[in-house]
Scaffold this active site. Structure first.
Site, mmCIF file in Angstrom:
data_model
loop_
_atom_site.group_PDB
_atom_site.id
_atom_site.type_symbol
_atom_site.label_atom_id
_atom_site.label_comp_id
_atom_site.label_asym_id
_atom_site.label_seq_id
_atom_site.Cartn_x
_atom_site.Cartn_y
_atom_site.Cartn_z
ATOM 1 C CB CYS A 55 22.206 90.383 14.005
ATOM 2 S SG CYS A 55 22.376 90.379 15.551
ATOM 3 C CB CYS A 59 27.410 85.106 17.526
ATOM 4 S SG CYS A 59 25.877 86.055 18.139
ATOM 5 C CB CYS A 62 25.359 84.128 13.479
ATOM 6 S SG CYS A 62 23.731 84.514 12.113
ATOM 7 C CB CYS A 99 10.605 78.805 16.031
ATOM 8 S SG CYS A 99 10.633 76.939 17.326
ATOM 9 C CB CYS A 130 8.672 79.282 19.847
ATOM 10 S SG CYS A 130 10.486 79.751 20.928
ATOM 11 C CB CYS A 190 13.514 77.806 24.143
ATOM 12 S SG CYS A 190 14.086 77.018 22.916
ATOM 13 N NE ARG A 266 13.394 72.459 19.078
ATOM 14 C CZ ARG A 266 12.780 73.951 19.768
ATOM 15 N NH1 ARG A 266 13.588 74.024 19.323
ATOM 16 N NH2 ARG A 266 11.687 73.698 20.497
#
Length: 373
Positions: A55, A59, A62, A99, A130, A190, A266
């Site tokens: 990616c 972040c 991550c 998900c 999701c 979400c 969650r």
């Protein structure tokens, strides 16, 4: 009767909730939870990485970021059949929602056909669907909706003020823009974030405030505890440290429950390092959804057998009730059919014998024109 859900919380009100004595805060959160959700039921969800690594976002938490030195190799998008096989296993293990996450800044149009086939296939298995694919255009959101997507995950991660300390390649506003595209397409949202990233309590207040003052609360609010991964900015910065204690984590869950009473809250990443006692406090404070399985994208998770043993010990059961915010169509106030076939507009008579929902409020009354859910 309908219940008014506030979207005009102030930061001062949310800070006051955080400052309550712990037992009082958890008690209030439990009251709100029982007024809006079936007690003792926890939704089981499964998360699968359908495209791992590479990616371009930076972040700091991550391991899938191309900027990280986690040793994770970029992989291609999974085949549809492999995803459907994993979804079938999740359904057999008791999951209600499946998900799917892809390590993208945004999906390319050439990938949308395959992604939509995954959605349609998982939906055909009888599971809620999701996806989290990064930023979306309006057209991409519509394609996902047409394929049958129930939820789209796009976290704000932290407070607007702390956001730049964690991510520089995508702005906080761009995240809100994607949420608007998702809402515009008629897909449930979400959206949550991560605590324990070096933020202050004021930042946790700001994080909850940003969610609780959205025009419509997210139907699902994942609360993650940072899992420090070696090779990531935050993983190396906080290696060997626990950046948020268990009581403060439970406080965050409780405040999320009080301010977003009908959302599914969650208990997400970080559970593998939490004691059963801490998780039990989270459930008491209003968490009613977890990820099951041995892995969350690329990090470890508690596992199905451990969760089953914990549920047995705590007297919890997998969720059977309908999700409160999905009983009412956004903007219409009309009830929708539940699994029992009963059309509802704000009562939970078919499970738990609770009767009409009562309004629980800690703060000023809602202003005229606020959302009814």
């Amino acid at each position: 009767m309908s219940q008014t859900t506030r979207t005009n919380w102030t930061r001062a009100e949310i800070a006051d909730l955080f400052d309550l004595p712990f037992t009082e805060l958890v008690f209030r959160a439990a009251e709100v939870h029982r007024a809006n959700h079936a007690a003792g039921e926890v939704q089981l969800c499964t998360l699968l990485s359908i495209k791992t690594g590479g990616c371009p976002e930076d972040c700091g938490y991550c391991s899938q970021s191309a900027h990280a030195k986690s040793g994770l190799k970029a992989e291609k998008l999974m085949d549809v059949d492999a995803v459907l096989a994993a979804a079938a296993e999740a359904r057999a293990a008791g999951s209600q929602r499946f998900c799917m996450g892809a390590a993208w800044r945004e999906p390319k149009d050439r990938d949308m056909g395959k992604v939509c086939a995954m959605v349609a296939g998982v939906k055909g298995l009888g599971l809620e669907t999701c996806m989290t694919l990064g930023m979306l255009t309006g057209d991409q959101a519509k394609q996902l909706k047409d394929a049958g997507l129930d939820y789209y995950n796009h976290n704000i991660d932290t407070s607007p003020e702390h956001y730049g300390e964690v991510i520089t390649t995508r702005t906080f506003q761009e995240r809100l823009d994607t949420l608007e595209e998702v809402r515009g397409a008629g897909i449930a949202v979400c959206c949550g974030g991560i605590v324990g990233m070096g933020e202050s309590r004021d930042d946790r207040v700001g994080f909850i405030h940003a969610l609780a003052t959205l025009p419509r609360h997210p139907e699902s609010v994942p609360i993650n505890a940072l899992v420090p991964v070696k090779g990531t900015v935050l993983g190396d910065m906080f290696a060997g440290e626990k950046m948020i204690d268990d009581i403060e984590f439970v406080r965050t869950v409780a405040v999320a429950r009080i301010t977003m009473p009908r959302s599914m809250v969650r208990l997400s990443a970080g559970r593998e390092s939490m004691s059963e006692s801490t998780q039990a406090l989270c459930f008491l404070a209003g968490a009613n959804s977890i990820f099951t399985g041995d892995k969350l994208l690329t990090t470890a998770n508690a596992g199905d057998s451990a969760d089953a043993a914990m549920f047995a010990k705590l007297g919890l059961k997998p969720m059977e009730a309908e999700e409160p915010m999905r009983k009412i169509l956004p903007g219409t106030g009309r009830g929708t059919a539940t699994r029992s076939g009963v059309v509802e507009g704000g009562e939970r008579s078919e499970h738990g014998g609770v009767g009409p929902l009562h309004h629980v409020s800690y703060g000023p009354p809602p202003r005229a024109g606020e959302e009814l859910v």
